[in-house]
Design an enzyme around this catalytic site. Structure first.
Site, PDB file in Angstrom:
ATOM      1  N   GLU A 120       2.146  -8.116  -7.433  1.00 30.65           N
ATOM      2  CA  GLU A 120       2.255  -9.074  -8.540  1.00 30.65           C
ATOM      3  C   GLU A 120       3.479  -9.972  -8.360  1.00 30.65           C
ATOM      4  O   GLU A 120       3.419 -11.183  -8.545  1.00 30.65           O
ATOM      5  CB  GLU A 120       2.375  -8.340  -9.883  1.00 30.65           C
ATOM      6  CG  GLU A 120       1.180  -7.473 -10.247  1.00 30.65           C
ATOM      7  CD  GLU A 120       1.323  -6.033  -9.764  1.00 30.65           C
ATOM      8  OE1 GLU A 120       1.798  -5.807  -8.637  1.00 30.65           O
ATOM      9  OE2 GLU A 120       0.934  -5.134 -10.525  1.00 30.65           O
ATOM     10  N   TYR A 180      12.652   1.823   1.607  1.00 26.34           N
ATOM     11  CA  TYR A 180      11.628   1.703   0.560  1.00 26.34           C
ATOM     12  C   TYR A 180      11.913   0.697  -0.557  1.00 26.34           C
ATOM     13  O   TYR A 180      11.046  -0.111  -0.901  1.00 26.34           O
ATOM     14  CB  TYR A 180      11.324   3.077  -0.064  1.00 26.34           C
ATOM     15  CG  TYR A 180      10.642   4.062   0.865  1.00 26.34           C
ATOM     16  CD1 TYR A 180      10.277   3.716   2.159  1.00 26.34           C
ATOM     17  CD2 TYR A 180      10.375   5.362   0.441  1.00 26.34           C
ATOM     18  CE1 TYR A 180       9.665   4.630   3.008  1.00 26.34           C
ATOM     19  CE2 TYR A 180       9.760   6.277   1.284  1.00 26.34           C
ATOM     20  CZ  TYR A 180       9.400   5.907   2.572  1.00 26.34           C
ATOM     21  OH  TYR A 180       8.798   6.800   3.391  1.00 26.34           O
ATOM     22  N   CYS A 231       7.255  -5.505 -12.686  1.00 22.92           N
ATOM     23  CA  CYS A 231       6.290  -6.613 -12.589  1.00 22.92           C
ATOM     24  C   CYS A 231       5.951  -7.155 -13.970  1.00 22.92           C
ATOM     25  O   CYS A 231       5.785  -8.369 -14.152  1.00 22.92           O
ATOM     26  CB  CYS A 231       5.027  -6.162 -11.864  1.00 22.92           C
ATOM     27  SG  CYS A 231       5.286  -5.930 -10.093  1.00 22.92           S
ATOM     28  N   GLU A 278       5.667  -3.542   1.870  1.00 22.79           N
ATOM     29  CA  GLU A 278       6.562  -2.381   1.909  1.00 22.79           C
ATOM     30  C   GLU A 278       7.593  -2.526   3.022  1.00 22.79           C
ATOM     31  O   GLU A 278       7.531  -3.424   3.861  1.00 22.79           O
ATOM     32  CB  GLU A 278       5.724  -1.106   2.059  1.00 22.79           C
ATOM     33  CG  GLU A 278       4.834  -0.906   0.838  1.00 22.79           C
ATOM     34  CD  GLU A 278       4.068   0.399   0.819  1.00 22.79           C
ATOM     35  OE1 GLU A 278       4.073   1.128   1.842  1.00 22.79           O
ATOM     36  OE2 GLU A 278       3.471   0.689  -0.233  1.00 22.79           O
ATOM     37  N   ASN A 279       8.547  -1.604   3.001  1.00 24.12           N
ATOM     38  CA  ASN A 279       9.653  -1.674   3.955  1.00 24.12           C
ATOM     39  C   ASN A 279      10.119  -0.254   4.263  1.00 24.12           C
ATOM     40  O   ASN A 279      10.083   0.607   3.372  1.00 24.12           O
ATOM     41  CB  ASN A 279      10.790  -2.491   3.326  1.00 24.12           C
ATOM     42  CG  ASN A 279      11.833  -2.878   4.336  1.00 24.12           C
ATOM     43  OD1 ASN A 279      12.667  -2.072   4.729  1.00 24.12           O
ATOM     44  ND2 ASN A 279      11.778  -4.107   4.776  1.00 24.12           N
ATOM     45  N   ALA A 280      10.594  -0.038   5.495  1.00 23.75           N
ATOM     46  CA  ALA A 280      11.107   1.284   5.879  1.00 23.75           C
ATOM     47  C   ALA A 280      12.255   1.706   4.956  1.00 23.75           C
ATOM     48  O   ALA A 280      12.431   2.895   4.677  1.00 23.75           O
ATOM     49  CB  ALA A 280      11.565   1.262   7.335  1.00 23.75           C
ATOM     50  N   CYS A 315       6.154  -5.365  -4.946  1.00 22.04           N
ATOM     51  CA  CYS A 315       4.785  -5.213  -5.461  1.00 22.04           C
ATOM     52  C   CYS A 315       3.987  -6.506  -5.253  1.00 22.04           C
ATOM     53  O   CYS A 315       4.553  -7.602  -5.154  1.00 22.04           O
ATOM     54  CB  CYS A 315       4.813  -4.921  -6.949  1.00 22.04           C
ATOM     55  SG  CYS A 315       5.505  -3.323  -7.387  1.00 22.04           S
TER      56      CYS A 315
HETATM   57  N1  THU Z   1       2.590  -1.491  -6.327  1.00 21.10           N
HETATM   58  C1  THU Z   1       2.243  -2.781  -6.584  1.00 21.10           C
HETATM   59  O1  THU Z   1       2.051  -3.594  -5.666  1.00 21.10           O
HETATM   60  N2  THU Z   1       2.121  -3.146  -7.868  1.00 21.10           N
HETATM   61  C2  THU Z   1       2.353  -2.337  -8.939  1.00 21.10           C
HETATM   62  O2  THU Z   1       2.395  -2.804 -10.066  1.00 21.10           O
HETATM   63  C3  THU Z   1       2.537  -0.901  -8.732  1.00 21.10           C
HETATM   64  C4  THU Z   1       2.850  -0.493  -7.343  1.00 21.10           C
HETATM   65  C5  THU Z   1       2.785  -1.105  -4.929  1.00 21.10           C
HETATM   66  C6  THU Z   1       4.226  -0.838  -4.570  1.00 21.10           C
HETATM   67  C7  THU Z   1       4.063   0.073  -3.379  1.00 21.10           C
HETATM   68  O3  THU Z   1       3.894  -0.737  -2.221  1.00 21.10           O
HETATM   69  C8  THU Z   1       2.749   0.806  -3.644  1.00 21.10           C
HETATM   70  O4  THU Z   1       2.084   0.070  -4.651  1.00 21.10           O
HETATM   71  C9  THU Z   1       2.943   2.228  -4.121  1.00 21.10           C
HETATM   72  O5  THU Z   1       3.786   2.290  -5.205  1.00 21.10           O
END
Ligand code: THU
Length: 161
Positions: free
Chosen positions: A76, A69, A116, A65-67, A74
């Site tokens: 995957e 957003y 993804c 994640e990042n500040a 993700c």
């Molecule tokens: N996230 C994933 O890593 N994979 C997905 O397919 C759905 C969402 C992450 C993104 C974000 O860091 C957190 O889950 C909440 O959405």
């Protein structure tokens, strides 16, 4: 009258880890361990992905994640892009995905987001062989899809360009 196009998708529902084969179990375990490494200070939603490559080596990714957003990524796609950067010519035999909240130990259903799914579909087309996908399901179950196409039916891919 308009005709209908019915698209069928196929999902194996496995009631517990005992129903997975050894490779699937190993991949899911790696995904679960990898979720611990997620950099997710904003959502506290930890996602882990594991890839099994054609030579049986495994590759992992967690959400970053990042500040700002939308700059995050993700689990995957983190795994897939890193794998493709390191091993551009290796095929993928399996993608396993799981998720949990930081405050809880149990794993939650892991449903890959649309972006993804699109990226998985790209690599499936690139390698010209189906990539099975193993997802953490509800209540200790697992969902096994035989191909990314089952996760993203009616998809846009290189054939449409
Ligand atoms: N996230 C994933 O890593 N994979 C997905 O397919 C759905 C969402 C992450 C993104 C974000 O860091 C957190 O889950 C909440 O959405």
């Amino acid at each position: 009258m308009a005709s209908e196009l019915n698209i069928q998708i196929c999902i194996d529902v496995l009631d517990s880890a005992e129903e997975l084969n050894q490779q699937e179990r190993d991949a899911m375990l790696l995904a679960q361990e990898t979720a611990n490494d997620a950099y997710a200070p904003y959502s506290n939603f930890l996602v882990g992905a594991a890839l099994v490559l054609e030579d049986d080596t495994m590759f992992k990714g967690s959400n970053q994640e990042n500040a700002a957003y939308p700059s995050g990524l993700c689990a995957e796609r983190t795994a897939l892009f890193a794998m493709s950067a390191y091993y551009p010519n290796k095929k993928i035999k399996l993608i396993a995905v799981t998720a949990r909240r930081r405050s809880e130990q149990h794993f939650l259903p892991a449903m890959p987001c649309g972006a993804c799914r699109q990226v998985m579909a790209e690599y499936e087309h690139k390698q010209e062989e189906p990539i099975p996908v193993l997802l953490q399901g509800p209540e200790g179950k697992f969902y096994r899809l035989r191909s990314v196409s089952d996760l993203l039916p009616f998809q846009f891919n290189r054939e449409h360009l």
